[in-house]
Design a protein around this motif. Sequence first.
Motif, PDB file in Angstrom:
ATOM      1  N   TYR A  35      -2.646 -53.952 -11.238  1.00 47.16           N
ATOM      2  CA  TYR A  35      -0.876 -54.323 -11.533  1.00 47.16           C
ATOM      3  C   TYR A  35      -0.603 -55.016 -10.490  1.00 47.16           C
ATOM      4  CZ  TYR A  35      -2.260 -50.018 -14.204  1.00 47.16           C
ATOM      5  OH  TYR A  35      -2.299 -48.443 -14.454  1.00 47.16           O
ATOM      6  N   LEU A  43       6.652 -53.063 -12.555  1.00 42.56           N
ATOM      7  CA  LEU A  43       5.685 -53.192 -12.630  1.00 42.56           C
ATOM      8  C   LEU A  43       4.440 -53.622 -13.976  1.00 42.56           C
ATOM      9  CD1 LEU A  43       5.409 -50.138 -10.562  1.00 42.56           C
ATOM     10  CD2 LEU A  43       3.679 -51.594 -10.366  1.00 42.56           C
ATOM     11  N   PHE A  45       0.737 -53.673 -15.504  1.00 41.11           N
ATOM     12  CA  PHE A  45      -0.585 -53.464 -15.962  1.00 41.11           C
ATOM     13  C   PHE A  45      -1.024 -54.759 -16.619  1.00 41.11           C
ATOM     14  CE2 PHE A  45      -4.452 -51.778 -17.050  1.00 41.11           C
ATOM     15  CZ  PHE A  45      -4.811 -52.556 -18.452  1.00 41.11           C
ATOM     16  N   GLU A 102      -6.235 -38.450 -11.722  1.00 45.96           N
ATOM     17  CA  GLU A 102      -5.220 -39.055 -11.189  1.00 45.96           C
ATOM     18  C   GLU A 102      -5.459 -40.560 -11.045  1.00 45.96           C
ATOM     19  OE1 GLU A 102      -3.109 -36.809  -8.166  1.00 45.96           O
ATOM     20  OE2 GLU A 102      -2.216 -38.927  -7.712  1.00 45.96           O
ATOM     21  N   GLN A 103      -4.284 -41.212 -11.318  1.00 43.37           N
ATOM     22  CA  GLN A 103      -4.718 -43.172 -10.764  1.00 43.37           C
ATOM     23  C   GLN A 103      -3.780 -42.584  -8.998  1.00 43.37           C
ATOM     24  OE1 GLN A 103      -3.231 -46.185 -12.904  1.00 43.37           O
ATOM     25  NE2 GLN A 103      -3.979 -45.384 -14.580  1.00 43.37           N
ATOM     26  N   PHE A 105      -3.212 -44.709  -5.837  1.00 41.88           N
ATOM     27  CA  PHE A 105      -2.738 -46.333  -5.693  1.00 41.88           C
ATOM     28  C   PHE A 105      -3.268 -46.845  -4.255  1.00 41.88           C
ATOM     29  CE2 PHE A 105      -0.569 -48.352  -8.629  1.00 41.88           C
ATOM     30  CZ  PHE A 105      -0.773 -46.854 -10.217  1.00 41.88           C
TER      31      PHE A 105
ATOM     32  N   PHE B  34       4.733 -40.147 -16.885  1.00 42.71           N
ATOM     33  CA  PHE B  34       4.376 -39.735 -15.906  1.00 42.71           C
ATOM     34  C   PHE B  34       5.694 -40.337 -15.004  1.00 42.71           C
ATOM     35  CE2 PHE B  34      -0.430 -39.245 -16.596  1.00 42.71           C
ATOM     36  CZ  PHE B  34       0.047 -40.292 -17.458  1.00 42.71           C
ATOM     37  N   TYR B  36       5.690 -41.635 -10.818  1.00 40.54           N
ATOM     38  CA  TYR B  36       5.210 -41.982  -9.657  1.00 40.54           C
ATOM     39  C   TYR B  36       6.911 -42.193  -8.918  1.00 40.54           C
ATOM     40  CZ  TYR B  36       1.213 -42.669 -11.398  1.00 40.54           C
ATOM     41  OH  TYR B  36      -0.341 -42.394 -11.953  1.00 40.54           O
ATOM     42  N   GLN B  38       7.700 -44.796  -5.099  1.00 40.29           N
ATOM     43  CA  GLN B  38       6.959 -45.151  -4.110  1.00 40.29           C
ATOM     44  C   GLN B  38       8.057 -44.856  -3.030  1.00 40.29           C
ATOM     45  OE1 GLN B  38       7.503 -49.516  -5.400  1.00 40.29           O
ATOM     46  NE2 GLN B  38       5.433 -50.176  -4.335  1.00 40.29           N
ATOM     47  N   LEU B  44       2.042 -46.382  -4.928  1.00 41.49           N
ATOM     48  CA  LEU B  44       2.542 -45.433  -5.881  1.00 41.49           C
ATOM     49  C   LEU B  44       1.905 -44.261  -5.435  1.00 41.49           C
ATOM     50  CD1 LEU B  44       3.631 -48.490  -6.919  1.00 41.49           C
ATOM     51  CD2 LEU B  44       4.076 -47.005  -8.907  1.00 41.49           C
ATOM     52  N   LEU B  46       2.035 -40.182  -7.394  1.00 40.85           N
ATOM     53  CA  LEU B  46       2.066 -39.613  -8.159  1.00 40.85           C
ATOM     54  C   LEU B  46       3.002 -37.952  -8.399  1.00 40.85           C
ATOM     55  CD1 LEU B  46       1.226 -38.825 -11.922  1.00 40.85           C
ATOM     56  CD2 LEU B  46      -1.124 -37.305 -10.872  1.00 40.85           C
ATOM     57  N   GLU B  88      11.897 -45.308  -4.406  1.00 41.39           N
ATOM     58  CA  GLU B  88      12.103 -45.555  -5.682  1.00 41.39           C
ATOM     59  C   GLU B  88      11.539 -44.381  -6.815  1.00 41.39           C
ATOM     60  OE1 GLU B  88      11.716 -49.782  -6.236  1.00 41.39           O
ATOM     61  OE2 GLU B  88      13.327 -49.411  -8.108  1.00 41.39           O
ATOM     62  N   PHE B  90       9.275 -44.219 -10.514  1.00 42.32           N
ATOM     63  CA  PHE B  90       9.022 -44.804 -11.347  1.00 42.32           C
ATOM     64  C   PHE B  90       8.699 -44.090 -12.876  1.00 42.32           C
ATOM     65  CE2 PHE B  90       9.180 -49.035 -10.691  1.00 42.32           C
ATOM     66  CZ  PHE B  90       8.875 -48.952  -9.141  1.00 42.32           C
ATOM     67  N   LEU B 106      -1.183 -47.485 -17.704  1.00 42.11           N
ATOM     68  CA  LEU B 106       0.136 -47.139 -17.356  1.00 42.11           C
ATOM     69  C   LEU B 106       1.361 -48.491 -17.473  1.00 42.11           C
ATOM     70  CD1 LEU B 106      -0.516 -44.971 -14.346  1.00 42.11           C
ATOM     71  CD2 LEU B 106      -0.159 -44.409 -16.417  1.00 42.11           C
ATOM     72  N   PHE B 108       5.289 -49.117 -17.164  1.00 45.85           N
ATOM     73  CA  PHE B 108       6.625 -48.676 -16.370  1.00 45.85           C
ATOM     74  C   PHE B 108       7.585 -48.866 -16.781  1.00 45.85           C
ATOM     75  CE2 PHE B 108       4.161 -46.501 -12.758  1.00 45.85           C
ATOM     76  CZ  PHE B 108       2.487 -47.143 -12.464  1.00 45.85           C
ATOM     77  N   LYS B 110      11.262 -49.661 -15.426  1.00 45.00           N
ATOM     78  CA  LYS B 110      12.606 -50.724 -13.704  1.00 45.00           C
ATOM     79  C   LYS B 110      12.363 -49.818 -12.801  1.00 45.00           C
ATOM     80  CE  LYS B 110      12.083 -54.638 -16.430  1.00 45.00           C
ATOM     81  NZ  LYS B 110      11.921 -55.424 -16.378  1.00 45.00           N
TER      82      LYS B 110
END
Lengths: 114, 118
Positions: A35, A43, A45, A102-103, A105, B34, B36, B38, B44, B46, B88, B90, B106, B108, B110
């Motif tokens: 990403y 953000l 992908f 789950e992803q 990061f 989802f 997320y 940050q 990020l 979940l 932040e 998302f 995914l 997202f 902004k």
Amino acid sequence: DSGVTQTPKHLITATGQRVTLRCSPRSGDLSVYWYQQSLDQGLQFLIHYYNGEERAKGNILERFSAQQFPDLHSELNLSSLELGDSALYFCASSKTPGINYEQYFGPGTRLTVT
Amino acid sequence: AQSVTQLGSHVSVSEGALVLLRCNYSSSVPPYLFWYVQYPNQGLQLLLKYTSAATLVKGINGFEAEFKKSETSFHLTKPSAHMSDAAEYFCAVSDSTYYGGSQGNLIFGKGTKLSVKP
């Protein structure tokens, strides 16, 4: 700590150059996603690899390419860099494609193009 | 194609107050949604996800979100804000097909920056 590692943390380079960003997924994860996070685009992908094969492409420029190696680490190659490529690049990993796992990061690589 | 829109790029609340972060989605197929978080200089994490089971989804750190199909919304709430919630947030939707499959890629919003005042 998500278990996903990315190197380098920071990268400063000049326009026209080429760089390689590296991502090591969590142990046991076969999918790697890339990403891009920028002020302009938010953000986005870029690309998804699963077990060494490209699975899906998002908003990835032709100047960018990626691959996933047999040991499952992935590299994102950015060439002919422009000022607008300055961004935070994240990779994420999950066990398999889809939404059941789950992803996770990584901390990101901050690229500055001058 | 799926998309999400987060209303409000900045939200400020007092410690102990209700947190409400808004997200609306657009999808021609049943969405997977989802939230997320940050934190500064981090990746990020979940918070929670909706995958068509219960419409009220509970996540980590006391957050929850309710899927409302009629309003195409998936707002994030927390009854009482803590200073540590400043970050932040998302909202994201996963690519999905008419038969319910998804690659997990995914898309997202902004983002919404949450500030918590003491």
